[in-house]
Scaffold this active site. Structure first.
Site, PDB file in Angstrom:
ATOM      1  N   TYR A   1       0.860  -1.198   0.000  1.00  0.00           N
ATOM      2  CA  TYR A   1       0.000   0.000   0.000  1.00  0.00           C
ATOM      3  C   TYR A   1       0.886   1.234   0.000  1.00  0.00           C
ATOM      4  O   TYR A   1       1.654   1.470   0.938  1.00  0.00           O
ATOM      5  CB  TYR A   1      -0.884  -0.014   1.244  1.00  0.00           C
ATOM      6  CG  TYR A   1      -1.996   1.006   1.234  1.00  0.00           C
ATOM      7  CD1 TYR A   1      -3.315   0.610   1.011  1.00  0.00           C
ATOM      8  CD2 TYR A   1      -1.762   2.360   1.481  1.00  0.00           C
ATOM      9  CE1 TYR A   1      -4.345   1.523   1.013  1.00  0.00           C
ATOM     10  CE2 TYR A   1      -2.791   3.285   1.473  1.00  0.00           C
ATOM     11  CZ  TYR A   1      -4.089   2.865   1.244  1.00  0.00           C
ATOM     12  OH  TYR A   1      -5.113   3.774   1.245  1.00  0.00           O
TER      13      TYR A   1
ATOM     14  N   TYR B   1      -4.869   5.311  -7.872  1.00  0.00           N
ATOM     15  CA  TYR B   1      -5.028   5.331  -6.406  1.00  0.00           C
ATOM     16  C   TYR B   1      -6.379   4.736  -6.050  1.00  0.00           C
ATOM     17  O   TYR B   1      -7.393   5.419  -6.060  1.00  0.00           O
ATOM     18  CB  TYR B   1      -4.907   6.762  -5.880  1.00  0.00           C
ATOM     19  CG  TYR B   1      -5.088   6.897  -4.386  1.00  0.00           C
ATOM     20  CD1 TYR B   1      -4.485   6.017  -3.492  1.00  0.00           C
ATOM     21  CD2 TYR B   1      -5.853   7.929  -3.849  1.00  0.00           C
ATOM     22  CE1 TYR B   1      -4.647   6.149  -2.127  1.00  0.00           C
ATOM     23  CE2 TYR B   1      -6.011   8.078  -2.481  1.00  0.00           C
ATOM     24  CZ  TYR B   1      -5.417   7.196  -1.623  1.00  0.00           C
ATOM     25  OH  TYR B   1      -5.573   7.333  -0.272  1.00  0.00           O
TER      26      TYR B   1
END
Lengths: 132, 387
Positions: free
Chosen positions: B291, B341
């Site tokens: 992440y 994203y």
């Protein structure tokens, strides 16, 4: 965009009142003596819900710092800094470094909290007090 | 003999929206094509088609944090035996838990986010997430705002402590852009160099703009099925071999766990849990999906999960280990920095593609196991996907 404003939950008021008077007070557990920051209804160490407000000395050391190069708030034109300070009493507070910044790294430098007027609000800021 | 949630469930379908096209059109002034539920719905139809099952087989529904649960189920016509709302990594874990406990057999995970066309603010006086994470708003009186600033503050200290340089951190943006240049769906495809990185503007110093994730519209969906049923009916099933989680909450707002140990203790606890459950170790992992709301998540995870020694992440990256062709290619789709994203959702489906071997020009050879990791605000989570 808008201006900055403090989070003002039930437990925050006494701290901001103390800042307005120029002597930061933090919440101290009546059960075990641990400081709570941010202020809150219960001690994370001993689960006591009793506390008192105690003035801190305002001395500490810089843990880390950043410089903002982008505008997020109307009352903070970039560039501006923010520093994380470990107070001698233990808690970490965010504040701004005022006065001349040290050459090179700011980490570890000794600071003292001062009180400044920021856009109609009194708040703390840190000033380097060591020789660098 | 399975352990915990190991091999309880498998991913049988993945889907995503056309974020590259949407980004280009919106840069040209076009409005958003779909709202958040619409983006999630489009991704869902594609995941369903990829799984080769009908909507009526779905008996569980987990929606991402950006869409309301009931409305999402209403739109998709799904009455669920079990349902809820979660971020990407916890959605996968909860699907496994629901399947393990018999509460569902086929769980749809859907996420849609119109954060670009909807103008979501991640910093400033109405910063997103403040209701869930007090640190996102508490230090605003000192101008301190944005998740980027929280990581910049944390990473400055890590850099000083370990000697990791800005140029070494730049290896993350460079490696991920290289991967994105081989991904036809990535938003940013033009390769960059460390010199480009160092010359790029700061947003919150020491982090440059190229350390920050993109902000774009998009949606992702996964279909997770009970493992035995997946083996019988699922095409291209990818097993979930292990999961782990550890949340550092104590001192979170004053940033104690960020600034003293950089969340590494949480990652070490999760490493022990996830590798034990999966029965593999770091040396068995062919690729990591980490992440990356900011590039600095990568060196911290490399150290936290034992891919390199303490304080050695800078050197590990500078030696080319995280690039395609290196020891541990990281974020092989381009990740949040260069592909899209999607708040960790895109990382799950990239892990699935790599294990399936459908990564095209960016495929990691002999990809048996892929490790997903996140440490958002000290909530460390890992998932190991594999054949």
């Amino acid at each position: 965009m808008g201006k900055t404003q403090p989070v003002m939950a039930l437990d925050d008021r006494p701290m901001w009142d103390s800042i307005a008077e120029g002597a930061l007070k933090l919440q101290k557990c009546s059960g075990c003596g641990a400081f709570r920051y941010p202020p809150g209804p219960i001690c994370a160490e001993c689960l006591s819900m009793e506390s008192e407000w105690v003035a801190v000395d305002g001395g500490g050391n810089v843990l880390s710092w950043v410089v903002f190069h982008r505008k997020y708030f109307d009352d903070f034109p970039p560039p501006y800094n923010a520093v994380a300070v470990r107070l001698d009493e233990g808690p970490i507070v965010m504040t701004n470094l005022i006065g001349d910044p040290p050459e090179g790294s700011w980490i570890g430098h000794r600071v003292q909290l001062n009180y400044v007027d920021h856009d109609g609000r009194r708040q703390h800021a840190a000033r380097i007090v060591d020789a660098g | 003999m399975t352990k915990g949630l190991s091999n309880v469930a498998a991913v049988v379908g993945v889907g995503q929206t056309d974020w590259r096209r949407d980004y280009r059109d919106q840069r040209g002034g076009a409005p958003g094509r779909l709202d958040s539920p619409g983006l999630a719905a489009l991704a869902f139809t594609r995941a369903l088609a990829d799984a080769g099952i009908s909507r009526d087989e779905v008996d569980g529904l987990i929606v991402g944090p950006t869409t309301p649960y009931e409305r999402m189920g209403e739109l998709l016509g799904i009455d669920a035996r079990w349902g809820g709302q979660a971020d990407a990594m916890l959605a996968v874990i909860q699907a496994c838990m629901a399947i393990k406990s018999g509460l569902a057999e086929v769980v749809a995970l859907v996420y849609g986010n119109n954060q670009r066309s909807g103008k979501t603010n991640y910093g400033g006086s109405n910063a997103a997430g403040g209701a869930s994470f007090l640190s996102y708003v508490y230090h605003a009186p000192w101008g301190f705002t944005s998740q980027g600033a929280l990581y910049a503050l944390m990473f400055r200290r890590y850099m000083e402590e370990t000697g990791l340089t800005e140029a070494q951190l730049g290896e993350v943006a460079v490696a991920q852009r290289l991967a994105a240049s081989l991904n036809p769906d990535a938003i940013m495809q033009t390769p960059i160099t460390v010199e480009d990185y160092l010359a790029s503007e700061y947003v919150c110093e020491p982090l440059h703009k190229l350390d920050y994730c993109l902000i774009n519209d998009g949606g992702v969906a996964l279909i997770i099925m009970e493992a035995e049923r997946a083996r019988k009916t699922g095409r291209n099933a990818v097993q979930i071999h292990g999961v782990g989680r550890y949340d550092l909450n104590t001192g979170a707002t004053s940033m104690e766990p960020r600034l003293t140990d950089y969340y590494l203790p949480a990652q070490k606890k999760v490493a022990a849990q996830v590798f034990d459950m999966a029965g593999v170790g770091p040396k068995d992992i062919a690729s990591a999906q980490i992440y990356d709301s900011f590039s600095c998540h990568i060196p911290l995870a490399l150290e936290g999960y034992g891919y390199c020694g303490a304080g050695e992440a800078g050197r590990f990256m500078a030696e080319g280990n995280i690039k395609l062709g290196g020891r541990l290619p990281v974020n092989t789709s381009g990740g949040h920095l260069s592909e899209s994203y999607m708040q960790g959702w895109g990382h799950q489906i990239e892990a699935v593609r790599q294990v399936r071997g459908t990564g095209g020009a960016r495929q990691v050879p002999d990809c048996r196991f892929v490790h997903y990791s996140s440490d958002v605000a000290g909530k460390a989570v890992s998932i190991i996907y594999g054949k």
